[in-house]
Design a protein around this motif. Sequence first.
Motif, PDB file in Angstrom:
ATOM      1  N   GLY A  35      39.512  17.559   7.461  1.00 38.67           N
ATOM      2  CA  GLY A  35      38.794  18.813   7.306  1.00 38.67           C
ATOM      3  C   GLY A  35      37.910  18.862   6.070  1.00 38.67           C
ATOM      4  N   THR A  36      37.035  19.863   6.045  1.00 37.06           N
ATOM      5  CA  THR A  36      36.257  20.117   4.827  1.00 37.06           C
ATOM      6  C   THR A  36      37.224  20.538   3.723  1.00 37.06           C
ATOM      7  N   PRO A  37      36.810  20.477   2.472  1.00 39.21           N
ATOM      8  CA  PRO A  37      37.699  20.938   1.399  1.00 39.21           C
ATOM      9  C   PRO A  37      38.204  22.362   1.638  1.00 39.21           C
ATOM     10  N   GLU A  38      37.357  23.217   2.199  1.00 38.96           N
ATOM     11  CA  GLU A  38      37.784  24.599   2.448  1.00 38.96           C
ATOM     12  C   GLU A  38      38.858  24.663   3.529  1.00 38.96           C
ATOM     13  N   ASP A  39      38.652  23.960   4.656  1.00 39.90           N
ATOM     14  CA  ASP A  39      39.641  23.976   5.743  1.00 39.90           C
ATOM     15  C   ASP A  39      40.943  23.309   5.318  1.00 39.90           C
ATOM     16  N   ALA A  40      40.840  22.158   4.644  1.00 38.80           N
ATOM     17  CA  ALA A  40      42.042  21.469   4.187  1.00 38.80           C
ATOM     18  C   ALA A  40      42.807  22.334   3.187  1.00 38.80           C
ATOM     19  N   GLY A  41      42.059  23.052   2.318  1.00 34.50           N
ATOM     20  CA  GLY A  41      42.707  23.918   1.338  1.00 34.50           C
ATOM     21  C   GLY A  41      43.493  25.046   1.984  1.00 34.50           C
ATOM     22  N   LYS A  42      42.955  25.610   3.070  1.00 36.19           N
ATOM     23  CA  LYS A  42      43.664  26.689   3.766  1.00 36.19           C
ATOM     24  C   LYS A  42      44.992  26.196   4.339  1.00 36.19           C
ATOM     25  N   VAL A  43      44.979  24.985   4.895  1.00 35.68           N
ATOM     26  CA  VAL A  43      46.213  24.439   5.455  1.00 35.68           C
ATOM     27  C   VAL A  43      47.193  24.075   4.358  1.00 35.68           C
ATOM     28  N   TRP A  44      46.681  23.527   3.275  1.00 30.68           N
ATOM     29  CA  TRP A  44      47.585  23.140   2.193  1.00 30.68           C
ATOM     30  C   TRP A  44      48.248  24.363   1.568  1.00 30.68           C
ATOM     31  N   ASP A  45      47.554  25.471   1.578  1.00 33.89           N
ATOM     32  CA  ASP A  45      48.143  26.694   1.024  1.00 33.89           C
ATOM     33  C   ASP A  45      49.418  27.107   1.759  1.00 33.89           C
ATOM     34  N   VAL A  46      49.500  26.778   3.064  1.00 39.92           N
ATOM     35  CA  VAL A  46      50.701  27.157   3.816  1.00 39.92           C
ATOM     36  C   VAL A  46      51.751  26.043   3.824  1.00 39.92           C
ATOM     37  N   GLN A  65      35.953  16.184  11.688  1.00 41.54           N
ATOM     38  CA  GLN A  65      35.766  17.372  10.851  1.00 41.54           C
ATOM     39  C   GLN A  65      35.536  18.612  11.716  1.00 41.54           C
ATOM     40  N   ASP A  66      34.778  18.446  12.827  1.00 41.17           N
ATOM     41  CA  ASP A  66      34.562  19.578  13.733  1.00 41.17           C
ATOM     42  C   ASP A  66      35.869  20.010  14.389  1.00 41.17           C
ATOM     43  N   LEU A  67      36.682  19.025  14.829  1.00 34.97           N
ATOM     44  CA  LEU A  67      37.967  19.359  15.441  1.00 34.97           C
ATOM     45  C   LEU A  67      38.872  20.091  14.466  1.00 34.97           C
ATOM     46  N   ALA A  68      38.876  19.616  13.222  1.00 33.47           N
ATOM     47  CA  ALA A  68      39.709  20.271  12.216  1.00 33.47           C
ATOM     48  C   ALA A  68      39.253  21.717  12.010  1.00 33.47           C
ATOM     49  N   HIS A  69      37.945  21.926  11.952  1.00 32.04           N
ATOM     50  CA  HIS A  69      37.428  23.288  11.743  1.00 32.04           C
ATOM     51  C   HIS A  69      37.763  24.186  12.932  1.00 32.04           C
ATOM     52  N   GLN A  70      37.643  23.646  14.167  1.00 31.80           N
ATOM     53  CA  GLN A  70      37.991  24.427  15.348  1.00 31.80           C
ATOM     54  C   GLN A  70      39.451  24.845  15.315  1.00 31.80           C
ATOM     55  N   ALA A  71      40.318  23.922  14.886  1.00 30.94           N
ATOM     56  CA  ALA A  71      41.743  24.253  14.827  1.00 30.94           C
ATOM     57  C   ALA A  71      42.016  25.361  13.817  1.00 30.94           C
ATOM     58  N   VAL A  72      41.349  25.304  12.664  1.00 24.18           N
ATOM     59  CA  VAL A  72      41.562  26.320  11.633  1.00 24.18           C
ATOM     60  C   VAL A  72      41.039  27.680  12.096  1.00 24.18           C
ATOM     61  N   THR A  73      39.836  27.685  12.650  1.00 26.16           N
ATOM     62  CA  THR A  73      39.227  28.974  13.022  1.00 26.16           C
ATOM     63  C   THR A  73      39.855  29.591  14.269  1.00 26.16           C
ATOM     64  N   SER A  74      40.487  28.788  15.111  1.00 28.49           N
ATOM     65  CA  SER A  74      41.072  29.328  16.352  1.00 28.49           C
ATOM     66  C   SER A  74      42.554  29.645  16.217  1.00 28.49           C
ATOM     67  N   THR A  75      43.125  29.443  15.047  1.00 34.22           N
ATOM     68  CA  THR A  75      44.558  29.683  14.851  1.00 34.22           C
ATOM     69  C   THR A  75      44.752  30.848  13.885  1.00 34.22           C
ATOM     70  N   PRO A  76      45.169  32.021  14.365  1.00 26.72           N
ATOM     71  CA  PRO A  76      45.348  33.180  13.475  1.00 26.72           C
ATOM     72  C   PRO A  76      46.370  32.919  12.365  1.00 26.72           C
ATOM     73  N   ASP A  77      47.456  32.262  12.721  1.00 26.48           N
ATOM     74  CA  ASP A  77      48.508  31.985  11.737  1.00 26.48           C
ATOM     75  C   ASP A  77      48.620  30.477  11.571  1.00 26.48           C
TER      76      ASP A  77
END
Length: 441
Positions: free
Chosen positions: A333-344, A305-317
């Motif tokens: 990822g957390t529901p919030e991080d997974a949701g951001k990726v699923w949106d794209v 979960q930490d790795l997933a969050h790091q990937a989301v927060t360190s990737t502008p696009d």
Amino acid sequence: MKKVVVASMLAFATSTLASSYMAMAQAPAQTPPNNAAGQGSQPSQITIKDPAEYNAYTNAMGQSSPAAKASAIEQFLQQYPNSVVKQQMLEQLVASYSQAGDNAKTLDAAKRLLQVDPNNLRALTFVVYLEKAQAQGNQQQLDDAAARAQQGLTAQKPAGMSDADFEKLKSTATPIFESTIGADDIAKKDYKGAIEAYTAELKSYKDPAETTKGPGLVDTYYLGNAYVQQDPKDLVNGIWFLTRAAQYAPPGQYQTQIEQAAEYWYKKYHGGMDGYDQIKQLAHDNLFPPDSYKPVPAPPPPSPQDLAHQAVTSTPDLKSLALADKEFILANGTPEDAGKVWDVLKGVTAEVPGTVISATADSVQLAVSDDAKQSQKADFTINMKTPLKTPPAPGTQVTYIATFDSYTQNPAMIILKDGAPKTAEHKAPVHHPTHHHSAAR
């Protein structure tokens, strides 16, 4: 490891194993009988009292070619079904058919011998070997072969066989029995049982060099694979036996793929490849791990979960993330991080390459990530736009064009719709799952 690798290694092992069977077939049987009409007999020998029966016996035994000898023995057994030498003649019949290369008749003769002598070690060995070879996915036949193998491991020396001949026969039979028990356990995903059987097999070889070729080499690979497939995994032992198998596998594609599996698990355990060359040399020189084999585990990594969050927060696009990284974040990822990726991802049409785990005309389950391929578990489901005329076989490498539709986090699965096989008309994929972000490692 792909099934084609195992099948090819088994083919490579066949010639080596066949030579052992030829030696076993030619090994001396029990003491031949005497003719009561002659000069008498020793107390330990069986006597044929009927001169005509004795003549038929000597005629059969005097045949020089295996095929002629087998034919004469069959005629003898038909004419004298209750002969005092029935067991010995059946033993010779098994040997003759084996030397003639007739596996079907060898198996039949060996089973007939077991009806007369249920614990006959030679007959049990032939039956176990041939039934295992013929099983080809038939679990009942493999179970039967394994049950006979267990019986063979406890077979006692017959009165008419010398200690030396019996020990020689056991040295050929024991690895075959243990290998069959291991194969049966693997088929039933009983990895603990398989580990016990394959370990016993490797220990039973009188010369460790026998484990560097043929069946001993194949089962060294199977042993390593069993260690990494069991739950929980034993990567220390798994790495050892996979590395050992890689040192002696036939050069080329198969050796390369076994090496890749060994290196994959070593890197997963240790965190890098430093120190692996020394392990390769140790595995080359030793069948079992010596005391000096002490691979160091990597420090505890950040949580998924930490790795997933790091990937989301360190990737502008987030669109720039590789497909493997997007999959990792969706699964961990957390529901919030997974949701951001699923949106794209949702609604995007992409090219998805992978290994077929299972398939129907309407849906194909693929292993796409490295972890999924090594574990032989599906992580993508492609629902077809048009039913497939011929669903691909498990293990096939395929590529589909499909649209991201939904996902589940437990179990981790990405589902795509409107799938179609990639053809020359399709344009380049939207996503390229070949470059891995640190989150997916």
